[in-house]
Design an enzyme around this catalytic site. Structure first.
Site: not given
Length: 257
Positions: A100, A161, A187-188, A209-210
């Site tokens: 990635k 995040g 993301a997001g 992830n976050t």
């Protein structure tokens, strides 16, 4: 339902949820969350996570790379040269060729630097890497990355995040409609509903992830994201009803008493 696997590069995945391995309190919690998510693939920040030093906790002791696909990424890289060096190191350490790529523009927004990203993609593809690319939600840029040979396009939903969910459904839909390679929202994502919406739009997968790692209960959140992705995908495959301007009775008008 018949099997609904999808391919990235030379890999066939059962789960359309990809999860990160950063931000957890320890590797034990990471492994528990990954298991709850049902993910086949996890991202690993090569510059931040200890993979080979046996004197320190090693991710491989908790997540067996023979059972789950490791996806080395370039988190923390702000130049093409740093990103290329990082992924070449990953190839030398573990033979990883599916990677990635993310090249960030600045430390405040963490938006991608697409000039450096395009440059890096071209080099990596020529060197035989299968490149999954974190990018802006610009349809023109996304198509250019595909033309350069990217194995998957990974447009952001909102800043890394931030948990703000999908901010531009229109651009994302255009990217999906134009792409001949997998489109994975990266993301997001903040909630299970965000993940479901991404899948309902027609995305091939979601990377989270976050939203999982920093939830009050990461294991439960991972479990919910698993089912959100499945539900969103099934909703997309089922085909939503046509939008109507006015109300439409749910019961037939014929045969009324």
């Amino acid at each position: 339902m018949k099997k609904d696997n999808f391919k990235i590069g030379r890999h066939t995945l059962k789960s359309r949820l990809i999860v990160g391995t950063g931000k957890y309190k320890n590797f034990k919690q990471t492994a528990e969350a990954v298991k709850a998510s049902g993910a086949d693939m996890v991202t690993v920040a090569v510059r931040r996570v200890n993979i080979l030093d046996k004197k320190k906790p090693v991710l491989m002791d908790y997540l067996d790379p023979k059972k789950i696909i490791y996806l080395p990424n370039t988190a923390g890289c702000f130049t093409s040269s740093d990103a290329l060096r990082t992924l070449r190191l990953a190839r030398e350490m573990g033979g990883w060729k599916l990677v990635k790529l993310e090249v960030l523009g600045d430390k405040k927004t963490l938006y991608p630097n697409m000039i450096e990203t395009l440059k890096s993609t071209e080099v990596l593809v020529k060197e035989g890497f299968q490149v999954m690319v974190y990018c802006s939600d610009d349809p023109i840029i996304a198509k250019k990355l595909e033309d350069l040979g990217a194995s998957a396009i990974m447009p952001l939903a909102s800043p890394i995040g931030s948990g703000r969910g999908i901010r531009n459904k229109l651009n994302l839909s255009i990217i999906i409609n134009n792409a001949k390679v997998p489109v994975i929202v990266d993301a997001g994502i903040g909630t299970a509903s965000d993940a479901s919406i991404a899948m309902e739009l027609g995305c091939d997968g979601v990377l989270i992830n976050t939203a999982i790692a920093k939830a009050k209960n990461p294991i439960l959140m991972a479990h919910s994201m698993k089912h959100a992705v499945i539900a969103g995908r099934q909703s997309y495959l089922a085909g939503r009803i046509v939008l109507q301007k006015y109300g439409s009775a749910s019961s037939p008008n014929e045969g009324l008493i």
